[in-house]
Design a protein around this motif. Structure first.
Motif, PDB file in Angstrom:
ATOM      1  N   ASP A 230     -13.611   2.060 -16.272  1.00 41.45           N
ATOM      2  CA  ASP A 230     -14.407   0.863 -16.000  1.00 41.45           C
ATOM      3  C   ASP A 230     -13.797   0.038 -14.873  1.00 41.45           C
ATOM      4  O   ASP A 230     -14.524  -0.563 -14.057  1.00 41.45           O
ATOM      5  CB  ASP A 230     -14.540   0.022 -17.264  1.00 41.45           C
ATOM      6  N   PHE A 231     -12.476  -0.012 -14.810  1.00 41.71           N
ATOM      7  CA  PHE A 231     -11.802  -0.745 -13.739  1.00 41.71           C
ATOM      8  C   PHE A 231     -12.106  -0.114 -12.389  1.00 41.71           C
ATOM      9  O   PHE A 231     -12.416  -0.814 -11.417  1.00 41.71           O
ATOM     10  CB  PHE A 231     -10.298  -0.763 -14.005  1.00 41.71           C
ATOM     11  N   PHE A 232     -12.016   1.204 -12.312  1.00 40.53           N
ATOM     12  CA  PHE A 232     -12.297   1.900 -11.049  1.00 40.53           C
ATOM     13  C   PHE A 232     -13.757   1.733 -10.642  1.00 40.53           C
ATOM     14  O   PHE A 232     -14.061   1.638  -9.456  1.00 40.53           O
ATOM     15  CB  PHE A 232     -11.934   3.375 -11.163  1.00 40.53           C
ATOM     16  N   VAL A 233     -14.636   1.701 -11.601  1.00 41.32           N
ATOM     17  CA  VAL A 233     -16.045   1.483 -11.291  1.00 41.32           C
ATOM     18  C   VAL A 233     -16.252   0.078 -10.724  1.00 41.32           C
ATOM     19  O   VAL A 233     -16.918  -0.116  -9.700  1.00 41.32           O
ATOM     20  CB  VAL A 233     -16.923   1.709 -12.536  1.00 41.32           C
ATOM     21  N   LYS A 234     -15.678  -0.915 -11.379  1.00 39.51           N
ATOM     22  CA  LYS A 234     -15.883  -2.299 -10.971  1.00 39.51           C
ATOM     23  C   LYS A 234     -15.253  -2.596  -9.615  1.00 39.51           C
ATOM     24  O   LYS A 234     -15.836  -3.320  -8.790  1.00 39.51           O
ATOM     25  CB  LYS A 234     -15.314  -3.242 -12.030  1.00 39.51           C
ATOM     26  N   TYR A 235     -14.062  -2.037  -9.376  1.00 32.29           N
ATOM     27  CA  TYR A 235     -13.337  -2.334  -8.135  1.00 32.29           C
ATOM     28  C   TYR A 235     -13.275  -1.116  -7.216  1.00 32.29           C
ATOM     29  O   TYR A 235     -12.290  -0.911  -6.511  1.00 32.29           O
ATOM     30  CB  TYR A 235     -11.940  -2.860  -8.472  1.00 32.29           C
ATOM     31  N   GLN A 236     -14.329  -0.349  -7.202  1.00 28.74           N
ATOM     32  CA  GLN A 236     -14.357   0.908  -6.458  1.00 28.74           C
ATOM     33  C   GLN A 236     -14.157   0.730  -4.958  1.00 28.74           C
ATOM     34  O   GLN A 236     -13.727   1.665  -4.278  1.00 28.74           O
ATOM     35  CB  GLN A 236     -15.668   1.643  -6.717  1.00 28.74           C
ATOM     36  N   ASP A 237     -14.456  -0.451  -4.423  1.00 28.28           N
ATOM     37  CA  ASP A 237     -14.303  -0.697  -2.991  1.00 28.28           C
ATOM     38  C   ASP A 237     -12.932  -1.241  -2.625  1.00 28.28           C
ATOM     39  O   ASP A 237     -12.677  -1.527  -1.450  1.00 28.28           O
ATOM     40  CB  ASP A 237     -15.377  -1.685  -2.514  1.00 28.28           C
ATOM     41  N   ARG A 238     -12.041  -1.345  -3.605  1.00 25.21           N
ATOM     42  CA  ARG A 238     -10.758  -2.021  -3.357  1.00 25.21           C
ATOM     43  C   ARG A 238      -9.548  -1.149  -3.690  1.00 25.21           C
ATOM     44  O   ARG A 238      -8.413  -1.627  -3.578  1.00 25.21           O
ATOM     45  CB  ARG A 238     -10.691  -3.295  -4.218  1.00 25.21           C
ATOM     46  N   ILE A 239      -9.768   0.098  -4.105  1.00 27.24           N
ATOM     47  CA  ILE A 239      -8.680   0.963  -4.569  1.00 27.24           C
ATOM     48  C   ILE A 239      -8.491   2.118  -3.596  1.00 27.24           C
ATOM     49  O   ILE A 239      -9.456   2.788  -3.216  1.00 27.24           O
ATOM     50  CB  ILE A 239      -8.967   1.506  -5.978  1.00 27.24           C
ATOM     51  N   LEU A 240      -7.246   2.368  -3.200  1.00 33.20           N
ATOM     52  CA  LEU A 240      -6.904   3.448  -2.285  1.00 33.20           C
ATOM     53  C   LEU A 240      -6.070   4.494  -3.008  1.00 33.20           C
ATOM     54  O   LEU A 240      -5.285   4.163  -3.903  1.00 33.20           O
ATOM     55  CB  LEU A 240      -6.102   2.917  -1.091  1.00 33.20           C
ATOM     56  N   PHE A 241      -6.224   5.738  -2.579  1.00 36.11           N
ATOM     57  CA  PHE A 241      -5.346   6.776  -3.115  1.00 36.11           C
ATOM     58  C   PHE A 241      -4.014   6.744  -2.375  1.00 36.11           C
ATOM     59  O   PHE A 241      -3.951   6.605  -1.154  1.00 36.11           O
ATOM     60  CB  PHE A 241      -5.958   8.172  -2.968  1.00 36.11           C
ATOM     61  N   GLY A 242      -2.929   6.901  -3.123  1.00 40.12           N
ATOM     62  CA  GLY A 242      -1.595   7.053  -2.556  1.00 40.12           C
ATOM     63  C   GLY A 242      -0.726   7.753  -3.577  1.00 40.12           C
ATOM     64  O   GLY A 242      -0.932   7.601  -4.778  1.00 40.12           O
ATOM     65  N   LYS A 243       0.248   8.510  -3.127  1.00 38.32           N
ATOM     66  CA  LYS A 243       1.068   9.285  -4.043  1.00 38.32           C
ATOM     67  C   LYS A 243       2.480   8.749  -4.175  1.00 38.32           C
ATOM     68  O   LYS A 243       3.116   8.883  -5.209  1.00 38.32           O
ATOM     69  CB  LYS A 243       1.099  10.747  -3.578  1.00 38.32           C
ATOM     70  N   ASP A 244       3.041   8.166  -3.112  1.00 42.29           N
ATOM     71  CA  ASP A 244       4.439   7.744  -3.045  1.00 42.29           C
ATOM     72  C   ASP A 244       5.317   8.974  -2.808  1.00 42.29           C
ATOM     73  O   ASP A 244       5.144   9.646  -1.793  1.00 42.29           O
ATOM     74  CB  ASP A 244       4.835   6.967  -4.293  1.00 42.29           C
ATOM     75  N   SER A 245       6.224   9.307  -3.677  1.00 40.33           N
ATOM     76  CA  SER A 245       7.161  10.412  -3.466  1.00 40.33           C
ATOM     77  C   SER A 245       6.417  11.701  -3.124  1.00 40.33           C
ATOM     78  O   SER A 245       5.472  12.084  -3.817  1.00 40.33           O
ATOM     79  CB  SER A 245       8.007  10.619  -4.724  1.00 40.33           C
ATOM     80  N   PHE A 246       6.844  12.368  -2.051  1.00 41.99           N
ATOM     81  CA  PHE A 246       6.135  13.573  -1.611  1.00 41.99           C
ATOM     82  C   PHE A 246       6.655  14.796  -2.365  1.00 41.99           C
ATOM     83  O   PHE A 246       7.646  15.421  -1.990  1.00 41.99           O
ATOM     84  CB  PHE A 246       6.278  13.775  -0.101  1.00 41.99           C
ATOM     85  N   GLN A 247       5.971  15.093  -3.452  1.00 37.15           N
ATOM     86  CA  GLN A 247       6.238  16.286  -4.250  1.00 37.15           C
ATOM     87  C   GLN A 247       4.882  16.992  -4.409  1.00 37.15           C
ATOM     88  O   GLN A 247       4.074  16.591  -5.249  1.00 37.15           O
ATOM     89  CB  GLN A 247       6.811  15.918  -5.620  1.00 37.15           C
ATOM     90  N   PRO A 248       4.596  18.016  -3.599  1.00 43.24           N
ATOM     91  CA  PRO A 248       3.249  18.606  -3.599  1.00 43.24           C
ATOM     92  C   PRO A 248       2.768  19.049  -4.971  1.00 43.24           C
ATOM     93  O   PRO A 248       1.570  18.974  -5.264  1.00 43.24           O
ATOM     94  CB  PRO A 248       3.389  19.791  -2.638  1.00 43.24           C
ATOM     95  N   GLU A 249       3.670  19.499  -5.835  1.00 41.40           N
ATOM     96  CA  GLU A 249       3.252  20.000  -7.141  1.00 41.40           C
ATOM     97  C   GLU A 249       2.765  18.882  -8.075  1.00 41.40           C
ATOM     98  O   GLU A 249       2.171  19.169  -9.125  1.00 41.40           O
ATOM     99  CB  GLU A 249       4.398  20.759  -7.813  1.00 41.40           C
ATOM    100  N   GLU A 250       2.987  17.619  -7.692  1.00 35.87           N
ATOM    101  CA  GLU A 250       2.584  16.513  -8.559  1.00 35.87           C
ATOM    102  C   GLU A 250       1.186  15.973  -8.249  1.00 35.87           C
ATOM    103  O   GLU A 250       0.559  15.346  -9.102  1.00 35.87           O
ATOM    104  CB  GLU A 250       3.612  15.387  -8.461  1.00 35.87           C
ATOM    105  N   TYR A 251       0.677  16.209  -7.058  1.00 33.68           N
ATOM    106  CA  TYR A 251      -0.659  15.711  -6.694  1.00 33.68           C
ATOM    107  C   TYR A 251      -1.759  16.191  -7.647  1.00 33.68           C
ATOM    108  O   TYR A 251      -2.664  15.401  -7.977  1.00 33.68           O
ATOM    109  CB  TYR A 251      -1.016  16.137  -5.270  1.00 33.68           C
TER     110      TYR A 251
END
Length: 401
Positions: free
Chosen positions: A327-348
């Protein structure tokens, strides 16, 4: 008569036991083992657990440590492993370590991003000056990666005082001319440990910093800022702290009150900063360290339309509250960006699975972050596209479309 007296005596003993903080002798279960009785609202003594209402018992086997207890779940549910993002993603919170300064490193990075369907990585390494120029030069020289990586510029918060703002703005403009597309990741040391020349702590809402934030608004660039750390890092390290293991493993993540400002103090300063500069676009890293209280984060986003946020390193909180998070992602769908932080390909892929499926009760990738399981929040395609790439493109000039 003798039996009646014995029964009355047992009743009296039981009532006395219920009023005591801890009494032994009450059967704890079918095995008839003794248990301790506690009062309503009390916790079981250390080394015991509640087996019936207000009845505590200790195990008759040695308890495993928090490190060694790894139960195998017997739950059988549908599983949908997601190796690649459904739509090309922009990783707004990239830390590719030393992969950006050589053609070999960039090739390694590119192969990993291709396998995950990450189209662009924003290097949030707080680069500036000569190092930023070296990285940008290497990226531009790569025929395969020149449109796959962008960098954020750093700000040096040392020696804030007369003349500082002019120098900082000049350096920022030079870094943007060299190829930076924004500012960040401003590290948690800003607010926690950086001090002014007079020895006082540099607060996030210090008025001497206002010119740099106004310059970011004038230049039309986002400011990606990491403030504080999880609230539990500021709390006592005891058996009630759900990040106990992480804090025991990494002592540098502890913030005792005699050496550091409190979590709420930092949140207040951060929100003052956001509120004072409504024309500046801020991106609060790690869901602002409020993913465990999405109602509070939502209130911030509602009040301040200049603030965005990203999901790096807080998947453990998103995935344990699937309905609220959805519900949070639906409500604020225009304000959330994807980011991973630590670069560990197996965690994405854990992120893809949480965002794209409605799977139940699956592992998180680091046990010391979270001893609980994750659930998919099953976002619609239209929202996935915004979170994965469209929101980042909208607020950041210079990202390849």
């Amino acid at each position: 008569m003798r039996g009646a007296s014995l029964f009355a005596g047992l009743c009296t003993l039981t009532l006395v036991g219920l009023g005591a903080a801890a009494q032994t002798g009450r059967p704890g279960g079918r095995g008839g083992r003794p248990a301790m009785t506690i009062q309503q609202g009390e916790s079981c003594p250390e080394g015991t657990t509640e087996v019936r209402p207000r009845s505590c018992m200790a195990p008759d086997l040695p308890a495993p440590s928090i490190l060694d207890y790894r139960p195998r779940s017997t739950l059988v549910t549908p599983a949908h492993l997601v190796r690649r993002a459904k739509y090309p993603a922009i990783d707004f919170h990239g830390h590719p370590e030393g992969l950006l300064e050589s053609s070999e490193g960039l090739a390694t990075l590119g192969a990993a991003l291709d396998s995950l369907n990450v189209r662009v990585m924003i290097a949030a390494d707080n680069l500036s000056g000569d190092r930023l120029q070296r990285v940008v030069t290497a990226i531009r020289a790569s025929p395969h990666m020149k449109d796959r990586v962008r960098v954020l510029a750093g700000i040096d918060f040392r020696n804030v005082g007369p003349g500082w703002a002019e120098k900082a703005i000049a350096q920022l403009q030079a870094d943007l001319a060299a190829g930076a597309v924004g500012v960040g990741e401003i590290s948690k040391s800003f607010g926690l440990t950086i001090r002014k020349p007079d020895g006082s702590r540099l607060k996030l809402d210090d008025p001497e910093l206002d010119p740099i934030w106004d310059a970011c608004a004038r230049l039309g660039i986002p400011v990606f800022i990491h403030t504080a750390d999880p609230e539990q890092f500021f709390e006592p390290i005891d058996n009630a702290n759900e990040r106990w293991l992480e804090l025991a493993l990494f002592p540098g993540r502890r913030y005792p009150p005699d050496r550091f400002p409190r979590f709420e103090e930092l949140m207040t300063e951060r929100d003052n900063l956001f509120r004072k500069h409504p024309r500046t676009t801020f991106v609060a890293a790690h869901l602002g360290w409020q993913a465990n209280d999405l109602a509070r984060l939502g209130k911030l986003l509602t009040e301040m339309p200049n603030v965005y946020t990203e999901v790096g390193a807080v998947l453990y909180d998103i995935g344990r509250q699937p309905r609220v998070a959805h519900d949070f992602f639906v409500k604020y769908q225009d304000r959330i960006l994807f980011g991973k932080d630590s670069f560990q390909p197996e965690e994405y892929p854990y992120y893809w699975r949480v965002f794209e499926t409605h799977d139940d009760y699956f592992d998180y990738y680091r046990n010391y972050h979270a001893f609980w399981k994750l659930y998919g929040i099953d976002l619609p395609d239209s929202i996935l596209k915004k979170v994965y790439y469209a929101n980042a493109e909208r607020i950041t000039k210079g990202i390849p479309r």
